[in-house]
Design a protein around this motif. Structure first.
Motif, PDB file in Angstrom:
ATOM      1  N   MET A   1       0.857  -1.191   0.000  1.00  8.42           N
ATOM      2  CA  MET A   1       0.000   0.000   0.000  1.00  8.42           C
ATOM      3  C   MET A   1       0.890   1.237   0.000  1.00  8.42           C
ATOM      4  N   SER A   2       0.852   1.992  -1.063  1.00 10.59           N
ATOM      5  CA  SER A   2       1.692   3.184  -1.168  1.00 10.59           C
ATOM      6  C   SER A   2       0.949   4.463  -0.816  1.00 10.59           C
ATOM      7  N   ARG A   3      -0.351   4.340  -0.548  1.00 14.93           N
ATOM      8  CA  ARG A   3      -1.142   5.533  -0.218  1.00 14.93           C
ATOM      9  C   ARG A   3      -2.187   5.178   0.830  1.00 14.93           C
ATOM     10  N   ARG A   4      -2.396   6.101   1.762  1.00 20.14           N
ATOM     11  CA  ARG A   4      -3.422   5.891   2.784  1.00 20.14           C
ATOM     12  C   ARG A   4      -3.936   7.235   3.263  1.00 20.14           C
ATOM     13  N   GLN A   5      -5.241   7.324   3.473  1.00 20.68           N
ATOM     14  CA  GLN A   5      -5.838   8.533   4.046  1.00 20.68           C
ATOM     15  C   GLN A   5      -6.886   8.136   5.071  1.00 20.68           C
ATOM     16  N   ILE A   6      -6.772   8.694   6.260  1.00 20.81           N
ATOM     17  CA  ILE A   6      -7.721   8.437   7.350  1.00 20.81           C
ATOM     18  C   ILE A   6      -8.649   9.632   7.462  1.00 20.81           C
TER      19      ILE A   6
ATOM     20  N   ASP B   1       1.139   9.666   0.611  1.00 23.96           N
ATOM     21  CA  ASP B   1       1.247   9.064  -0.716  1.00 23.96           C
ATOM     22  C   ASP B   1       2.745   8.856  -0.959  1.00 23.96           C
ATOM     23  N   ALA B   2       3.198   7.627  -0.820  1.00 18.46           N
ATOM     24  CA  ALA B   2       4.627   7.340  -0.914  1.00 18.46           C
ATOM     25  C   ALA B   2       5.166   7.569  -2.318  1.00 18.46           C
ATOM     26  N   ASP B   3       4.359   7.299  -3.338  1.00 19.72           N
ATOM     27  CA  ASP B   3       4.815   7.480  -4.716  1.00 19.72           C
ATOM     28  C   ASP B   3       5.052   8.958  -5.030  1.00 19.72           C
TER      29      ASP B   3
ATOM     30  N   ILE C   1       2.731  14.044   2.363  1.00 20.43           N
ATOM     31  CA  ILE C   1       2.080  13.743   3.632  1.00 20.43           C
ATOM     32  C   ILE C   1       0.780  14.523   3.670  1.00 20.43           C
ATOM     33  N   TYR C   2      -0.300  13.890   4.132  1.00 21.54           N
ATOM     34  CA  TYR C   2      -1.598  14.552   4.245  1.00 21.54           C
ATOM     35  C   TYR C   2      -1.839  14.936   5.703  1.00 21.54           C
ATOM     36  N   TYR C   3      -2.394  16.124   5.919  1.00 23.65           N
ATOM     37  CA  TYR C   3      -2.615  16.568   7.282  1.00 23.65           C
ATOM     38  C   TYR C   3      -3.802  17.522   7.377  1.00 23.65           C
TER      39      TYR C   3
ATOM     40  N   CYS D   1      -4.897  19.228   3.887  1.00 23.94           N
ATOM     41  CA  CYS D   1      -3.719  19.862   3.305  1.00 23.94           C
ATOM     42  C   CYS D   1      -2.697  18.792   2.954  1.00 23.94           C
ATOM     43  N   CYS D   2      -1.709  19.174   2.154  1.00 24.28           N
ATOM     44  CA  CYS D   2      -0.743  18.220   1.645  1.00 24.28           C
ATOM     45  C   CYS D   2       0.615  18.899   1.519  1.00 24.28           C
ATOM     46  N   ALA D   3       1.672  18.261   2.021  1.00 23.61           N
ATOM     47  CA  ALA D   3       3.020  18.822   1.920  1.00 23.61           C
ATOM     48  C   ALA D   3       3.991  17.757   1.435  1.00 23.61           C
ATOM     49  N   LYS D   4       5.057  18.204   0.797  1.00 20.85           N
ATOM     50  CA  LYS D   4       6.101  17.288   0.372  1.00 20.85           C
ATOM     51  C   LYS D   4       6.833  16.741   1.592  1.00 20.85           C
ATOM     52  N   PHE D   5       7.318  15.513   1.484  1.00 19.15           N
ATOM     53  CA  PHE D   5       8.030  14.884   2.593  1.00 19.15           C
ATOM     54  C   PHE D   5       9.161  15.766   3.114  1.00 19.15           C
ATOM     55  N   ASP D   6       9.984  16.298   2.206  1.00 20.77           N
ATOM     56  CA  ASP D   6      11.155  17.047   2.660  1.00 20.77           C
ATOM     57  C   ASP D   6      10.768  18.340   3.363  1.00 20.77           C
ATOM     58  N   MET D   7       9.683  18.987   2.912  1.00 19.15           N
ATOM     59  CA  MET D   7       9.228  20.208   3.570  1.00 19.15           C
ATOM     60  C   MET D   7       8.658  19.891   4.954  1.00 19.15           C
ATOM     61  N   PHE D   8       7.903  18.811   5.035  1.00 20.25           N
ATOM     62  CA  PHE D   8       7.357  18.380   6.317  1.00 20.25           C
ATOM     63  C   PHE D   8       8.478  18.055   7.300  1.00 20.25           C
ATOM     64  N   GLU D   9       9.513  17.358   6.841  1.00 18.51           N
ATOM     65  CA  GLU D   9      10.639  17.005   7.698  1.00 18.51           C
ATOM     66  C   GLU D   9      11.348  18.252   8.218  1.00 18.51           C
TER      67      GLU D   9
END
Length: 242
Positions: free
Chosen positions: A1-6, A181-183, A187-189, A199-207
């Motif tokens: 599973m490369s994507r998940r949303q709760i 969404d790993a692909d 990251i969804y938040y 909202c949605c941010a790129k992994f590197d920006m979130f980190e």
């Protein structure tokens, strides 16, 4: 599973200081459903006596009252005294330092589940897959939503928190992680300072935003119900791709 949303309810913060409470409300309303009582919640907050200055351990303390399955990870067990010179913390720092340090010291007796550890992005993704959500302290000035940036040419909606701050300073803000969404490396938040549902941010920006000076790498994982689909432990490659 490369994507998940709760799916979570969206709660908008009322003031410039209660983003963490709004995040806790999103999680508790999902966790308890119709059993959630806002008057009981307000009574718990009043009894905790944090006033208008909410730290991550205060949020953890609220989840303790509800006997939720959670764990709070941080790189600093207490208050970093250097924050006293930071404009974001200055107003109530002396009182906060005493109260928050006392909470950390009494954590075992109060049933607060706190661990000193820096959590990796891989572990965050793994927890989201297992039915957890996470309340994260970020530097609002370092976190830009992809969708807001795309649809707001004037950049006004890129401001992720209503607290007064210049773009060069730390501005602490809480968000709720609820998917990935790993692909696409997104990251969804849920952002309590926006009316937008997601909202949605790129992994590197979130980190960058969650590891900024001032955050102490604070993150609270809260277990919701079991994932909708039964899943075995899955490895997801979130390393940088060329």
């Amino acid at each position: 599973m490369s994507r998940r949303q709760i799916e979570l309810p969206h709660v908008r913060q009322r003031s410039d200081w209660d983003c963490g409470l709004a995040c806790s409300l999103m999680v508790l309303q999902k966790l308890l459903g119709n059993k959630f009582d806002i008057l009981e919640y307000e009574g718990i907050c009043t009894a905790k006596n944090f006033g208008t200055s909410v730290w991550t351990i205060d949020i953890a303390n609220i989840f303790t009252e509800y006997k939720a399955e959670y764990v709070f990870y941080t790189s600093t067990l207490g208050v970093d005294p250097s924050y006293g010179d930071n404009s974001f913390y200055k107003g109530t720092f002396n009182m906060d330092e005493m109260r928050v340090n006392s909470l950390f010291k009494m954590a075992p007796n109060l049933g607060l589940r706190v661990e000193k550890r820096r959590i990796s992005l891989e572990e965050i993704i793994s927890r989201l897959m297992k039915g957890y959500v996470a309340i994260v302290l970020v530097n609002s000035n370092a976190l830009i939503c992809n969708w807001c940036e795309m649809f707001s040419p004037n950049k006004l909606r890129m401001l992720n928190c209503v607290c007064p701050s210049t773009q060069n300073e730390y501005c602490g803000h809480y968000i709720v992680l609820c998917g990935f969404d790993a692909d696409k490396r997104h990251i969804y938040y849920k952002n309590p300072s926006f009316n937008d549902d997601l909202c949605c941010a790129k992994f590197d920006m979130f980190e960058l935003a969650r590891h900024s000076y001032g955050t102490d790498d604070d993150i609270i994982f809260i277990k919701l119900n079991e994932p909708e689909m039964s899943m075995k432990e899955t490895f997801i490659d979130i390393s940088n791709k060329t």
